[in-house]
Scaffold this motif. Structure first.
Motif, PDB file in Angstrom:
ATOM      1  N   LYS A 132       7.272  27.322  -3.878  1.00  0.00           N
ATOM      2  CA  LYS A 132       7.181  26.602  -5.149  1.00  0.00           C
ATOM      3  C   LYS A 132       6.500  27.456  -6.208  1.00  0.00           C
ATOM      4  N   GLU A 133       5.440  28.165  -5.814  1.00  0.00           N
ATOM      5  CA  GLU A 133       4.715  29.011  -6.767  1.00  0.00           C
ATOM      6  C   GLU A 133       5.593  30.146  -7.286  1.00  0.00           C
ATOM      7  N   ARG A 134       6.512  30.622  -6.456  1.00  0.00           N
ATOM      8  CA  ARG A 134       7.409  31.694  -6.874  1.00  0.00           C
ATOM      9  C   ARG A 134       8.649  31.159  -7.583  1.00  0.00           C
ATOM     10  N   GLY A 135       8.759  29.835  -7.677  1.00  0.00           N
ATOM     11  CA  GLY A 135       9.907  29.236  -8.347  1.00  0.00           C
ATOM     12  C   GLY A 135      11.212  29.490  -7.616  1.00  0.00           C
ATOM     13  N   GLU A 136      11.159  29.518  -6.291  1.00  0.00           N
ATOM     14  CA  GLU A 136      12.335  29.831  -5.479  1.00  0.00           C
ATOM     15  C   GLU A 136      12.581  28.739  -4.451  1.00  0.00           C
ATOM     16  N   PRO A 137      13.845  28.520  -4.050  1.00  0.00           N
ATOM     17  CA  PRO A 137      14.106  27.598  -2.954  1.00  0.00           C
ATOM     18  C   PRO A 137      13.511  28.165  -1.671  1.00  0.00           C
ATOM     19  N   PRO A 138      12.925  27.339  -0.820  1.00  0.00           N
ATOM     20  CA  PRO A 138      12.279  27.841   0.386  1.00  0.00           C
ATOM     21  C   PRO A 138      13.222  28.656   1.282  1.00  0.00           C
ATOM     22  N   PHE A 139      12.697  29.733   1.819  1.00  0.00           N
ATOM     23  CA  PHE A 139      13.393  30.580   2.787  1.00  0.00           C
ATOM     24  C   PHE A 139      12.399  30.841   3.911  1.00  0.00           C
ATOM     25  N   LEU A 140      12.599  30.180   5.046  1.00  0.00           N
ATOM     26  CA  LEU A 140      11.669  30.264   6.164  1.00  0.00           C
ATOM     27  C   LEU A 140      12.373  30.754   7.423  1.00  0.00           C
ATOM     28  N   VAL A 141      11.602  31.345   8.314  1.00  0.00           N
ATOM     29  CA  VAL A 141      12.122  31.830   9.590  1.00  0.00           C
ATOM     30  C   VAL A 141      11.309  31.199  10.705  1.00  0.00           C
ATOM     31  N   LEU A 142      11.995  30.606  11.685  1.00  0.00           N
ATOM     32  CA  LEU A 142      11.319  29.974  12.817  1.00  0.00           C
ATOM     33  C   LEU A 142      11.664  30.729  14.094  1.00  0.00           C
ATOM     34  N   CYS A 143      10.667  30.993  14.918  1.00  0.00           N
ATOM     35  CA  CYS A 143      10.883  31.680  16.190  1.00  0.00           C
ATOM     36  C   CYS A 143      10.665  30.696  17.328  1.00  0.00           C
ATOM     37  N   ASP A 144      11.715  30.431  18.079  1.00  0.00           N
ATOM     38  CA  ASP A 144      11.656  29.462  19.175  1.00  0.00           C
ATOM     39  C   ASP A 144      11.468  30.202  20.499  1.00  0.00           C
ATOM     40  N   GLY A 145      10.225  30.539  20.801  1.00  0.00           N
ATOM     41  CA  GLY A 145       9.936  31.146  22.092  1.00  0.00           C
ATOM     42  C   GLY A 145      10.163  32.640  22.180  1.00  0.00           C
ATOM     43  N   VAL A 146      10.025  33.359  21.079  1.00  0.00           N
ATOM     44  CA  VAL A 146      10.128  34.829  21.133  1.00  0.00           C
ATOM     45  C   VAL A 146       8.884  35.350  21.847  1.00  0.00           C
ATOM     46  N   GLU A 147       9.084  36.031  22.973  1.00  0.00           N
ATOM     47  CA  GLU A 147       7.968  36.430  23.828  1.00  0.00           C
ATOM     48  C   GLU A 147       7.602  37.904  23.732  1.00  0.00           C
ATOM     49  N   ASP A 148       8.503  38.740  23.272  1.00  0.00           N
ATOM     50  CA  ASP A 148       8.235  40.172  23.184  1.00  0.00           C
ATOM     51  C   ASP A 148       7.512  40.468  21.876  1.00  0.00           C
ATOM     52  N   PRO A 149       6.289  41.006  21.932  1.00  0.00           N
ATOM     53  CA  PRO A 149       5.547  41.284  20.696  1.00  0.00           C
ATOM     54  C   PRO A 149       6.259  42.276  19.779  1.00  0.00           C
ATOM     55  N   HIS A 150       7.033  43.198  20.348  1.00  0.00           N
ATOM     56  CA  HIS A 150       7.764  44.152  19.507  1.00  0.00           C
ATOM     57  C   HIS A 150       8.872  43.442  18.724  1.00  0.00           C
ATOM     58  N   ASN A 151       9.518  42.469  19.365  1.00  0.00           N
ATOM     59  CA  ASN A 151      10.542  41.691  18.663  1.00  0.00           C
ATOM     60  C   ASN A 151       9.928  40.866  17.544  1.00  0.00           C
ATOM     61  N   LEU A 152       8.806  40.202  17.828  1.00  0.00           N
ATOM     62  CA  LEU A 152       8.167  39.394  16.780  1.00  0.00           C
ATOM     63  C   LEU A 152       7.705  40.287  15.635  1.00  0.00           C
ATOM     64  N   GLY A 153       7.170  41.458  15.956  1.00  0.00           N
ATOM     65  CA  GLY A 153       6.742  42.375  14.912  1.00  0.00           C
ATOM     66  C   GLY A 153       7.897  42.800  14.022  1.00  0.00           C
ATOM     67  N   ALA A 154       9.049  43.100  14.641  1.00  0.00           N
ATOM     68  CA  ALA A 154      10.235  43.494  13.870  1.00  0.00           C
ATOM     69  C   ALA A 154      10.740  42.346  13.013  1.00  0.00           C
ATOM     70  N   ILE A 155      10.675  41.131  13.537  1.00  0.00           N
ATOM     71  CA  ILE A 155      11.100  39.952  12.773  1.00  0.00           C
ATOM     72  C   ILE A 155      10.203  39.756  11.554  1.00  0.00           C
ATOM     73  N   LEU A 156       8.903  39.904  11.734  1.00  0.00           N
ATOM     74  CA  LEU A 156       7.969  39.757  10.617  1.00  0.00           C
ATOM     75  C   LEU A 156       8.220  40.825   9.552  1.00  0.00           C
ATOM     76  N   ARG A 157       8.531  42.023   9.998  1.00  0.00           N
ATOM     77  CA  ARG A 157       8.809  43.105   9.048  1.00  0.00           C
ATOM     78  C   ARG A 157      10.054  42.787   8.217  1.00  0.00           C
ATOM     79  N   SER A 158      11.122  42.335   8.884  1.00  0.00           N
ATOM     80  CA  SER A 158      12.347  41.974   8.166  1.00  0.00           C
ATOM     81  C   SER A 158      12.114  40.790   7.242  1.00  0.00           C
ATOM     82  N   ALA A 200      19.477  40.800  15.351  1.00  0.00           N
ATOM     83  CA  ALA A 200      20.191  39.675  14.748  1.00  0.00           C
ATOM     84  C   ALA A 200      19.397  39.097  13.588  1.00  0.00           C
ATOM     85  N   ALA A 201      18.080  39.013  13.765  1.00  0.00           N
ATOM     86  CA  ALA A 201      17.224  38.475  12.703  1.00  0.00           C
ATOM     87  C   ALA A 201      17.342  39.312  11.439  1.00  0.00           C
ATOM     88  N   GLY A 202      17.319  40.633  11.586  1.00  0.00           N
ATOM     89  CA  GLY A 202      17.408  41.512  10.426  1.00  0.00           C
ATOM     90  C   GLY A 202      18.718  41.354   9.684  1.00  0.00           C
TER      91      GLY A 202
END
Length: 269
Positions: free
Chosen positions: A113-139, A256-258
Motif C-alpha cells: 500500500k505504501e508503494r502504491g502497488e497491488p500486493p505481490f507476495l510469495v508463499l513457501c509451503d514446506g521448503v526445507e533446503d536453506p539454499h532453495n529458500l535463500g535463492a527464492i528470497l533473492r529472486s 521455478a520460483a525465479g
C-alpha cells in the motif's frame, strides 16, 4: 480460469505485532525449557546445539523438534557447549536465535500500500533446503515482491545458511512466519488477492493471469504444495519442459520460483 470478485475488507485497527526474538542476531538461548519454548513458539531458530553426552531419548526429541522448526541440528562436545554458554547449567542444549526480525502478514500488505502497488507476495509451503529458500528470497527481492511468507512448522527458517545463499536479500525483503499457511491463504483471498500455486498439471504459464494483486505459492522439494493448500488456491500454474525422456520430472523449486516471479514482474509493468 474463472476469477471471482472479492470484497475489499476494511483495514484492521490493531495490527499483529512482528515477532521480535529474531531481531537479536547473536542471541544464544540454553536450557531444556527455554530452548523448547523457542523452538515451539515459531520465533525462529538458526542452529540447535546438542551435547554429544545427551541421553539418546532426549537427543532424539530435540532433534525432531529442531528439524520441525527448520533449525540446523549439530552435536557438539559438552565442554564446547559449556564454553559457549558460559555456564555448566546448559542441560546439554542451546540454540542460536534466527538472524532477522520476522514481519507480520499485515506488514507485507502495508508495504504494498505504501508503494502504491497491488500486493505481490510469495508463499513457501514446506521448503526445507536453506539454499532453495535463500535463492527464492533473492529472486523475490529482485522481482519486486512485497514479501515472502513461510510456515513456522515444516520448513526452514531464515538461518545463517539462508542469509548467505540469498546474497543478503534475506535481510532486505520482509519475511513473515505464520502458524497456519492455509489460514493465511484465506486471509489473502479475503483481501482480494488471487493465489496461485506452482504445480504440475496446472495451467501453462502463458495462459495464466498473474497480473494485479497476486500471491504465488511454492511447494516443498519433491512433494509440491500440500493438498489443502492446493485446494485453497485459485489455480495452479506449470512451466513447460522439453519433450523427450530427460530423466527429470520437474524444475528445482528455486529455479521455478525465479522464472515465475520474473514473469509476474514483467506483467506488472
Amino acid at each position: 480460469m474463472e476469477n471471482k470478485k472479492r470484497v475489499e475488507l476494511p483495514e484492521r485497527a490493531n495490527k499483529k505485532p512482528a515477532e521480535d526474538l529474531g531481531s537479536q542476531p547473536d542471541t544464544l538461548v540454553w536450557g531444556k525449557n527455554p530452548v523448547t519454548e523457542l523452538l515451539k513458539n515459531g520465533a525462529g531458530v538458526d542452529t540447535l546445539l546438542l551435547a554429544d553426552s545427551m541421553e539418546p531419548r532426549a537427543a532424539g526429541y530435540f532433534t525432531a523438534l529442531g528439524k520441525q522448526a527448520g533449525a540446523v541440528v549439530k552435536r557438539v562436545p559438552a565442554g564446547k557447549l559449556q564454553k559457549l554458554c558460559g555456564t555448566a547449567d546448559h542441560q546439554g542444549v542451546a540454540a542460536w536465535a534466527a538472524r532477522i526480525q520476522y514481519a507480520s502478514v499485515e506488514d507485507l500488505l502495508a508495504a504494498a500500500k505504501e508503494r502504491g502497488e497491488p500486493p505481490f507476495l510469495v508463499l513457501c509451503d514446506g521448503v526445507e533446503d536453506p539454499h532453495n529458500l535463500g535463492a527464492i528470497l533473492r529472486s523475490a527481492l529482485l522481482c519486486g515482491a512485497h514479501g515472502v511468507i513461510i510456515p513456522r512448522r515444516g520448513g526452514v527458517g531464515v538461518t545463517g545458511t539462508v542469509m548467505k545463499a540469498s546474497a543478503g536479500a534475506a535481510a532486505r525483503v520482509p519475511v513473515a512466519r505464520v502458524a497456519n499457511l492455509a489460514q493465511t491463504i484465506r486471509q489473502l483471498k479475503e483481501n482480494n488477492i488471487f493465489v496461485y500455486c506452482a504445480d504440475l498439471g496446472g495451467e501453462p504459464l502463458e495462459r495464466t493471469d498473474l497480473s494485479g494483486p497476486v500471491a504465488l505459492v511454492l511447494g516443498s522439494e519433491g512433494a509440491g504444495p500440500g493438498a489443502l493448500v492446493r485446494k485453497l488456491c485459485d489455480g495452479a500454474v506449470t512451466l513447460a519442459m522439453a519433450g523427450g525422456e530427460t530423466g527429470v520430472d520437474s524444475y528445482n523449486v528455486s529455479v521455478a520460483a525465479g522464472i515465475l516471479m520474473y514473469s509476474i514482474m514483467q506483467r506488472r509493468k
